[in-house]
Scaffold this motif. Structure first.
Motif, PDB file in Angstrom:
ATOM      1  N   ARG A  98       0.847  -1.186   0.000  1.00 25.20           N
ATOM      2  CA  ARG A  98       0.000   0.000   0.000  1.00 25.20           C
ATOM      3  C   ARG A  98       0.885   1.239   0.000  1.00 25.20           C
ATOM      4  N   GLU A  99       0.483   2.225  -0.790  1.00 25.21           N
ATOM      5  CA  GLU A  99       1.196   3.500  -0.781  1.00 25.21           C
ATOM      6  C   GLU A  99       0.621   4.372   0.314  1.00 25.21           C
ATOM      7  N   LYS A 100       1.516   5.024   1.017  1.00 25.21           N
ATOM      8  CA  LYS A 100       1.108   5.892   2.116  1.00 25.21           C
ATOM      9  C   LYS A 100       1.590   7.305   1.822  1.00 25.21           C
ATOM     10  N   LYS A 101       0.683   8.277   1.918  1.00 28.32           N
ATOM     11  CA  LYS A 101       1.055   9.664   1.664  1.00 28.32           C
ATOM     12  C   LYS A 101       1.967  10.153   2.767  1.00 28.32           C
ATOM     13  N   ARG A 102       2.893  11.008   2.367  1.00 33.24           N
ATOM     14  CA  ARG A 102       3.771  11.614   3.358  1.00 33.24           C
ATOM     15  C   ARG A 102       3.009  12.688   4.126  1.00 33.24           C
ATOM     16  N   ALA A 103       3.335  12.786   5.390  1.00 26.13           N
ATOM     17  CA  ALA A 103       2.639  13.774   6.229  1.00 26.13           C
ATOM     18  C   ALA A 103       3.272  15.131   6.140  1.00 26.13           C
TER      19      ALA A 103
END
Length: 72
Positions: free
Chosen positions: A67-72
């Motif tokens: 899964r790709e996770k957006k950077r915060a």
């Protein structure tokens, strides 16, 4: 042994602690004679992972999802 297995998820096959095959895709998943999109722990199912012929009793199919996770 635990978790959920989903069709089209990635998989690897382990024999003991040795990696036998990596980067497989769960091609088919069946509960009895019906196609399934996912099967939860504790239920029996049939799993198709391509043309793998080197499976033996006691091998473990380890399934995972990327899964790709957006950077915060």
């Amino acid at each position: 042994k635990d978790g959920i297995i989903r069709r089209n998820a990635k998989a690897r096959i382990l024999r003991g602690t040795e990696l036998i095959v990596d980067n497989l895709t769960i091609d088919s998943l069946k509960r009895f004679k019906d196609d399934a999109t996912e099967v939860k722990e504790g239920f029996e199912c049939g799993i198709g992972v391509g043309n793998i012929k080197e499976l033996e009793i006691g091998d473990t199919i380890q399934v995972f999802e990327m899964r790709e996770k957006k950077r915060a």
